[in-house]
Design a protein around this motif. Sequence first.
Motif, PDB file in Angstrom:
ATOM      1  N   TYR A   1      -9.293   2.909 -18.745  1.00 42.20           N
ATOM      2  CA  TYR A   1      -8.456   3.480 -17.691  1.00 42.20           C
ATOM      3  C   TYR A   1      -7.152   4.012 -18.293  1.00 42.20           C
ATOM      4  CZ  TYR A   1     -11.433   1.261 -14.168  1.00 42.20           C
ATOM      5  OH  TYR A   1     -12.492   0.889 -13.375  1.00 42.20           O
TER       6      TYR A   1
ATOM      7  N   PRO B   1      -7.803   4.819  -5.551  1.00 42.35           N
ATOM      8  CA  PRO B   1      -8.318   4.299  -6.818  1.00 42.35           C
ATOM      9  C   PRO B   1      -8.511   5.425  -7.836  1.00 42.35           C
ATOM     10  CG  PRO B   1      -9.621   3.541  -4.932  1.00 42.35           C
ATOM     11  CD  PRO B   1      -8.756   4.651  -4.444  1.00 42.35           C
TER      12      PRO B   1
ATOM     13  N   ARG C   1     -10.271   8.122 -10.014  1.00 43.39           N
ATOM     14  CA  ARG C   1     -11.484   8.870  -9.661  1.00 43.39           C
ATOM     15  C   ARG C   1     -11.685  10.016 -10.644  1.00 43.39           C
ATOM     16  NH1 ARG C   1     -13.175  13.049  -5.496  1.00 43.39           N
ATOM     17  NH2 ARG C   1     -15.326  12.490  -4.973  1.00 43.39           N
TER      18      ARG C   1
ATOM     19  N   TYR D   1      -2.056   0.476 -11.865  1.00 44.99           N
ATOM     20  CA  TYR D   1      -1.712   1.079 -10.570  1.00 44.99           C
ATOM     21  C   TYR D   1      -0.217   1.362 -10.516  1.00 44.99           C
ATOM     22  CZ  TYR D   1      -5.699   1.228  -7.386  1.00 44.99           C
ATOM     23  OH  TYR D   1      -6.857   1.586  -6.743  1.00 44.99           O
TER      24      TYR D   1
ATOM     25  N   THR E   1      -4.613   9.750 -10.762  1.00 43.59           N
ATOM     26  CA  THR E   1      -5.921   9.129 -10.505  1.00 43.59           C
ATOM     27  C   THR E   1      -7.017   9.749 -11.352  1.00 43.59           C
ATOM     28  OG1 THR E   1      -6.284  10.614  -8.603  1.00 43.59           O
ATOM     29  CG2 THR E   1      -5.314   8.446  -8.157  1.00 43.59           C
TER      30      THR E   1
ATOM     31  N   GLY F   1      -4.508   4.250 -10.871  1.00 40.71           N
ATOM     32  CA  GLY F   1      -4.526   4.216  -9.422  1.00 40.71           C
ATOM     33  C   GLY F   1      -3.141   4.401  -8.826  1.00 40.71           C
TER      34      GLY F   1
ATOM     35  N   LEU G   1      -3.333  -5.910  -4.418  1.00 40.48           N
ATOM     36  CA  LEU G   1      -4.348  -5.169  -5.166  1.00 40.48           C
ATOM     37  C   LEU G   1      -4.788  -5.957  -6.402  1.00 40.48           C
ATOM     38  CD1 LEU G   1      -2.816  -1.589  -4.929  1.00 40.48           C
ATOM     39  CD2 LEU G   1      -4.974  -2.326  -3.919  1.00 40.48           C
TER      40      LEU G   1
ATOM     41  N   SER H   1      -8.564  -5.321  -7.688  1.00 40.58           N
ATOM     42  CA  SER H   1      -8.574  -3.853  -7.740  1.00 40.58           C
ATOM     43  C   SER H   1      -7.645  -3.301  -8.807  1.00 40.58           C
ATOM     44  CB  SER H   1      -8.165  -3.273  -6.377  1.00 40.58           C
ATOM     45  OG  SER H   1      -9.087  -3.628  -5.377  1.00 40.58           O
ATOM     46  N   ALA H   2      -6.618  -4.057  -9.190  1.00 40.57           N
ATOM     47  CA  ALA H   2      -5.613  -3.577 -10.126  1.00 40.57           C
ATOM     48  C   ALA H   2      -5.335  -4.628 -11.183  1.00 40.57           C
ATOM     49  CB  ALA H   2      -4.323  -3.231  -9.383  1.00 40.57           C
TER      50      ALA H   2
END
Length: 666
Positions: A7, A414, A416, A430, A454, A459, A498, A503-504
């Motif tokens: 990421y 998020p 993408r 994030y 993103t 994110g 998050l 998620s993060a």
Amino acid sequence: MASTAAYGTWPSPIDAALTASHDGRPDYVGTVGDEVWWTEPRPAEGGRRALVRRRADGSTESVLPEPWNPRSRVIEYGGVPWAGVAREEGGPLVVFVHFADQRLYAYAPDGPDAPWPLTPVSEVGGGLRWVEPQLLPERREVWCVLEEFTGESPTDVRRVIAAVPLDGSAAEHRGAVRELTDDRNRFVTGPRLSHDGRRVAWIAWDHPRMPWDGTLVKTAEVTAEGDLTEVRTLAGGDDESVVQVEWDRDGSLLFVSDAGGWWELQRLGPDAVAGAAEPAGRLCTGRNEEFGGSLWKIGERWFQLLDSGLIAVIHGRGPNALGVLDPKSGDLVDAVGPWTAWAATLAVQDTRVIGIAASPHTSFEVVELDTATGHTRAIGAPHRDAVDPAYHPEPRIRTFTGPAGREIHAHVYPPRHPDRTGPEGELPPYVIWAHGGPTGHTSLVLDLEIAYFTSRGIGVAEVNYGGSTGYGRAYRERLREQWGVVDVEDCAAVALGLAEEGSADRDRLAIRGGSAGGWTTGASLTSTDVYACGAISYPILDLEGWATGETHDFESQYLESLVGPYAEVPERYRERSPVNNTDRLTAPFVLLQGLDDPICPPVQCERFLAAIEGRGIPHAYLTFEGEGHGFRRAETVRRALEAELSLYAQTFGVERSDVPRLELTE
């Protein structure tokens, strides 16, 4: 099949130059005869705005060439800068405020002459400024708001409703301007003339209230000579915010008020307007939705009356919609289409309603609704995909839980990418986005700045923290005397939420914001350990300085409600200011500042930097000549984005060769 890459390392076709070229949105839509006009940004032309005309045949053209820039500086945030009328001979006549000198000009775009000035220049303080012009050809005048500086201080200012002659006699002589109201109210909006021309209405308010705290609806009789008499207050109050007022054909007065806890449409009948005791009747009540918003710019419009008696309204809770309200039955039918965010500007013509709207998959465009057929279409500044939509971010509307169980609204985007995915077991970094205002709102729209991050695997979460509009007055007033507390807590709750849900990456959280969002960013970095770094743009960092002469008149007493009366709680101002809490600052940051900013001046940044000198905190300070409050020039937006990405890459341990390395000093 998507390949795996860490990421933050993903390649992206959305570079900073492309993002900057799409910065800004069209605004201030209106009709001139059969034509639709609006303003739109020109980032590549020094950040000016253009006045665009859509002819009856569907063709569009820019009305004013460079360097003309229709943009007002009244209350620094401006408002409606132009008005036009169709004429039988000579084509349309338009009046507009030119940003460079703030004079009011007239122009006949189909004629041979260049724009000619209608108002003089004043050398006192910030000079003479104008906003929300309304052309009255039968009187040979323009009625508008006049902001006049009387001294060198930004608070040495008065505002009145004034009449400017169209013959140009005021171009050199201030005395040719007729003042229609006195200056007993600190702030006024432009006048609304009744259909018979016999009455006028406007909105007024005074310090320390802001227009979302409490405003007054004023009315007056208009004499044959064009003077105003019998001035009365019909609605509003210290704790009631009225943000728009319009006349119906029967002499009724319609306005948007939050007396019931939400900005709702209300009506005062002709008898009440004439002086009879009659309470206002609410239209379309009980929906727990906003039919208005915060009046940051003079002349914003959330509703318009059609000739049929129907009312076009912008309404919603969070995301909003364009609807058509039948005031007799209360039925409300929304326009068909993908749009989830409508700007506070509407115009009507026969059966047509024209507004400016966007969606998660489209940028802001000029949209027309034909109420006779129900058909909607984009008629100006149409969205065109700058890149493959597979790179566009996909929002998730979320509600998080904050301290004491309070709800926090947010839009989560998020990472993408059509060809990349993160490694198994790795969580993405994030960035929390804190919007400006703070009495503002982040809309659900396609934003290439979000896509810039993103699509690279970072994110974004936009937080409508307590104090934001769109969720009723009670949500808005969570921030009363709690600025630097509730906003900081809400952003942290979203960031940590998050991370806790998986998620993060908890160790790679960042925060960014401009203006009031810059304050929240600075306050977050100096009062919490949530974030690994932050990007602070044109911020407030010293509450005492901002409360004692370092900002413009409009917000000069805003902190009385956001923090508390300075005379009573000066220690609160000192305790919450990031400039006084740098001993808690450990995270790297970039500070971005326009050098011509009258709202959050560079001295705030300079004082903050002096406070961290020698502390060994990695940081960068980038300043931009010719930029004010908010960045408008393409080269500025590009440089700021690249600096922000480089900060994240260095902090998150990511290699990126597509942006210049931001030099961080200690």
